[in-house]
Design an enzyme around this catalytic site. Structure first.
Site, PDB file in Angstrom:
ATOM      1  N   GLY A   4       0.817  -1.177  -0.268  1.00  0.00           N
ATOM      2  CA  GLY A   4       0.014  -0.012   0.185  1.00  0.00           C
ATOM      3  C   GLY A   4       0.765   1.209   0.023  1.00  0.00           C
ATOM      4  NE  ARG A  14       8.776   5.209   0.020  1.00  0.00           N
ATOM      5  CZ  ARG A  14      10.071   5.605  -0.086  1.00  0.00           C
ATOM      6  NH1 ARG A  14      10.749   6.376   0.456  1.00  0.00           N
ATOM      7  NH2 ARG A  14      10.596   4.628  -1.135  1.00  0.00           N
ATOM      8  CG  ASP A  40      11.049   7.110   7.742  1.00  0.00           C
ATOM      9  OD1 ASP A  40      10.516   6.778   6.642  1.00  0.00           O
ATOM     10  OD2 ASP A  40      11.993   7.463   7.995  1.00  0.00           O
ATOM     11  NE  ARG A  96       4.916   8.772  -6.982  1.00  0.00           N
ATOM     12  CZ  ARG A  96       5.273   7.422  -6.748  1.00  0.00           C
ATOM     13  NH1 ARG A  96       6.184   7.000  -7.366  1.00  0.00           N
ATOM     14  NH2 ARG A  96       4.371   6.765  -6.332  1.00  0.00           N
ATOM     15  CG  ASP A 129       5.159  -3.538  -4.913  1.00  0.00           C
ATOM     16  OD1 ASP A 129       5.691  -4.371  -5.426  1.00  0.00           O
ATOM     17  OD2 ASP A 129       5.845  -2.715  -4.310  1.00  0.00           O
ATOM     18  CG  ASN A 130       7.824  -0.819  -7.291  1.00  0.00           C
ATOM     19  OD1 ASN A 130       7.078  -0.324  -6.614  1.00  0.00           O
ATOM     20  ND2 ASN A 130       9.029  -1.283  -6.946  1.00  0.00           N
ATOM     21  CG  ASP A 134       6.632   3.190  -6.948  1.00  0.00           C
ATOM     22  OD1 ASP A 134       5.951   4.131  -7.099  1.00  0.00           O
ATOM     23  OD2 ASP A 134       6.205   2.298  -6.226  1.00  0.00           O
TER      24      ASP A 134
END
Ligand code: AMP
Ligand code: MG
Length: 494
Positions: free
Chosen positions: A99, A102, A134, A185, A261-262, A271
Site C-alpha cells: 500500500g 509514504r 517512517d 508525482r 507493486d511497481n 516508482d
C-alpha cells in the site's frame, strides 16, 4: 513585482478543479488521511513544463500556499487525500499487503488540455500501510525520482511525471541520517498490478471487479466492446507493458525493482529507486545493489515483465473465468516486445522499418559493444550523428577491435543505401539521445543539494527536457562517466 491578482488566485486554491474517481471507489480501496506536516519546508525543485501542463500560473510557486500544499502542510480545499491499499510480489515472492506507505493522493486535477491527472505526494508521512517504514522519502532519492520522471517523459518513454520537490531539514534515518523531501508525482492513475493482486488474493471478487471496471471505463474504454472485457484488459495491459519495456531496452534504462507493486496498469514507468541508464554496455548489468541474484538485470527486464503480467493474469482469473482466455491475453507479449524493440532499434539506425538485415546488424553491434563494454548512449548517439553525415571516425574510435567495427560500418552503409526511401537521419537523431540521466550526474546534483545549492537540479532538468538536442554548454554531461561513477552503489534505500 508580481501581479497581485495572480497571487491572490494561487493563494486561494492554486486554480485547481478537483475530481475524485479513485476516492469514490470506496473505503475498501484506501484510507482517507491528510499528509503529515514537515518542519519549515522549502523549495528544492520545480518543473515549469509540468506546471504549465497542469494549468498553473507562471508564478504559482511564489504563493506560500503552494509550498505548504506540496510539502503536505496544507490540505487544499476541494481535495480528498487518501492512501491506497495494494499488495504484490517482491523479488518473485508474495509479499502480502503493501500500500501507499509514504504517499498521499489528494485527488485528480484538470490539466490545461482537459485531461484529468492525479497528484500524489510521495514522502508525506506515516499511513496505515507504512509497515516498518517512517513514511518519509529522503532528499537524495526524491531528486533522482523527480529528474528521471521528467527525463523519461522527454525521451518519449511513458512515465509518471513530477511537478516539484519540497524539502525539510527534519532528519530521516537510513544507512545514514539524511533529510526529508516530498515529491509531487503526476499521472492519470497510480493503480498498479498489485492493486488487483490485493483483492484477488483476499477473495474480494466484488472489489476486484469494481477495480477492473474502474480501469476499463476510465483508461481502456475500448475493452468494453470486446466479447470478454476483462481478458481484453489483460491483453491491452500486456501490449502496453511489452511496448514500454522495449523502450527501456532501446534507451538502456534499467528500472531496478520490477516488483508487481511497481508496475503500472497503464504501462507507465513508476516508482523510481535504484534505476540506472547503462554506461558501458553489459546485458547482465544489475543496477540495484540489493538485487544479489540479478533478477532485474538489463537483459532480464523483458522476461520479468512477462512474469509480472502472469501474476496480473492470475489475479484477474476470477473475472476472466477461463484460464485459456487469460493465457491467450498474455500471448502477445513476445511478439509485441520483439516488434517494438526491432522497430525502435531500426529507428536508431535511421530506418523507418525494421528488417532482417537491420535486426541482425543491431544484434552484431550489441554483441561487439558487450564484448568491449562500449558506452551505450555515446555509441548510439555517435552512430546517429554518422547517419546524419558525420565521419565514421567518432564511432570507430570507441572500439578496440577496429576490424570488427569497420566491417559493421561497411555493412551499415549497405543497409542504408538500398533502403533509401526508408532512411531518415533525423529519425536516428530523435531515437538516440545526446544526454541521459546517468547516476553520476544525479549524484553531483544531490551532493550540491545537500549543501542547499539546488541550481544543478534545474540546469539538469532543462537539458534533460531536450534530450535529442545538442547542449554544447553542458558537453561534459553528455560525455563518458568519470571513473568514480562505477563505484556508485544504489540500493533500495530511499
Ligand atoms: P518501494 O520499494 O519503494 O516501491 O516500496 C515498497 C513498499 O514499501 C510500498 O508499499 C511503499 O509504500 C513502502 N515503503 C517504502 N519506503 C517506505 C517508508 N520509508 N515508509 C513507509 N513505507 C515505505
Ligand atoms: Mg513501490
Amino acid at each position: 513585482m508580481h501581479d497581485t491578482d495572480t497571487l491572490a488566485h494561487t493563494r486561494a486554491d492554486l486554480g485547481f478543479s478537483w475530481r475524485h474517481r479513485f476516492a469514490d471507489l470506496g473505503p475498501a480501496f484506501h484510507t482517507r488521511l491528510a499528509p503529515v506536516p514537515v518542519h519549515e519546508p522549502y523549495w528544492v525543485a520545480r518543473s515549469q513544463t509540468m506546471a504549465r501542463e497542469l494549468g498553473l500560473e507562471d508564478e504559482w510557486w511564489r504563493a506560500q500556499d503552494a509550498l505548504d500544499t506540496f510539502a503536505g502542510n496544507r490540505v487544499p480545499p476541494g481535495s480528498q487525500p487518501l492512501a491506497s491499499v495494494y499488495s504484490g510480489h517482491q523479488f518473485g515472492v508474495w509479499a502480502g499487503q503493501l500500500g501507499d506507505g509514504r504517499a498521499v493522493l489528494p485527488g485528480e486535477v484538470e490539466a490545461a488540455d482537459g485531461r484529468w491527472l492525479e497528484l500524489q505526494l510521495k514522502g508525506s508521512g506515516l499511513t496505515p500501510y507504512s509497515r516498518m517504514g517512517d513514511g518519509r522519502a529522503v532528499l537524495r532519492s526524491s531528486i533522482r525520482e523527480f529528474l528521471v520522471s521528467e527525463a523519461l517523459h522527454a525521451l518519449g518513454v511513458p512515465s509518471t511525471r513530477a511537478l516539484c520537490i519540497t524539502g525539510s531539514d527534519q532528519p530521516v534515518r537510513r544507512e545514514q541520517v539524511e533529510t526529508a523531501a516530498v515529491v509531487t508525482r503526476v499521472a492519470p492513475s497510480f493503480v498498479r498490478f498489485g492493486h488487483f493482486e490485493h483483492f484477488s488474493h483476499r477473495g474480494q471478487h466484488e472489489q476486484l471487479k469494481q477495480l477492473a471496471d474502474f480501469v476499463i471505463d476510465n483508461f481502456y474504454p475500448e475493452c468494453r466492446a470486446a466479447p470478454h472485457a476483462y481478458a481484453a484488459l489483460l491483453d491491452a495491459v500486456t501490449r502496453r507493458t511489452a511496448a514500454l519495456i522495449a523502450q527501456w531496452q532501446a534507451v538502456g534504462f534499467m528500472h531496478g525493482v520490477m516488483n508487481t507493486d511497481n508496475l503500472s496498469i497503464l504501462g507507465l514507468t513508476i516508482d523510481y529507486g535504484p534505476y540506472q541508464f547503462m554506461d558501458g554496455f553489459d546485458p547482465d548489468h544489475i543496477c540495484n545493489h540489493s538485487d544479489h541474484l540479478g533478477r532485474y538485470a538489463y537483459r532480464r527486464q523483458p522476461p520479468v515483465a512477462h512474469w509480472n503480467l502472469l501474476a496480473l493474469g492470475q489475479a484477474l482469473l476470477p473475472l476472466i473465468g477461463e484460464p485459456d482466455l487469460a493465457m491467450a491475453a498474455l500471448e502477445p507479449f513476445n511478439d509485441v516486445f520483439t516488434a517494438e524493440l526491432n522497430r525502435r532499434m531500426a529507428a536508431k539506425l535511421g530506418l523507418r522499418e525494421a528488417s532482417e538485415g537491420s535486426n541482425a546488424w543491431v544484434d552484431d553491434l550489441l554483441r561487439l559493444m558487450a564484448r568491449e563494454r562500449t558506452d551505450f548512449s555515446i555509441c548510439w548517439r555517435r552512430l546517429a550523428q554518422h547517419a546524419a553525415g558525420a565521419p565514421a571516425e567518432r564511432v570507430r574510435e570507441l572500439f578496440l577491435d577496429q576490424a570488427a567495427i569497420d566491417a559493421l560500418l561497411a555493412r551499415y552503409r549497405t543497409l542504408i543505401e538500398p533502403s533509401a526511401p526508408l532512411f531518415d537521419a533525423g529519425l536516428a537523431l530523435r531515437s538516440s539521445p545526446s544526454i541521459v540521466l546517468r547516476n553520476h550526474l544525479a549524484e553531483q546534483a544531490i551532493a550540491r543539494a545537500k549543501l542547499k545549492d539546488f541550481q544543478m537540479i534545474q540546469d539538469l532538468l532543462a537539458v534533460l527536457e531536450r534530450p535529442f538536442d545538442e547542449h554544447p554548454a553542458h558537453a561534459d554531461w553528455a560525455g563518458f562517466p568519470p571513473d568514480w561513477a562505477s563505484h556508485i552503489q544504489i540500493s533500495c534505500s530511499s
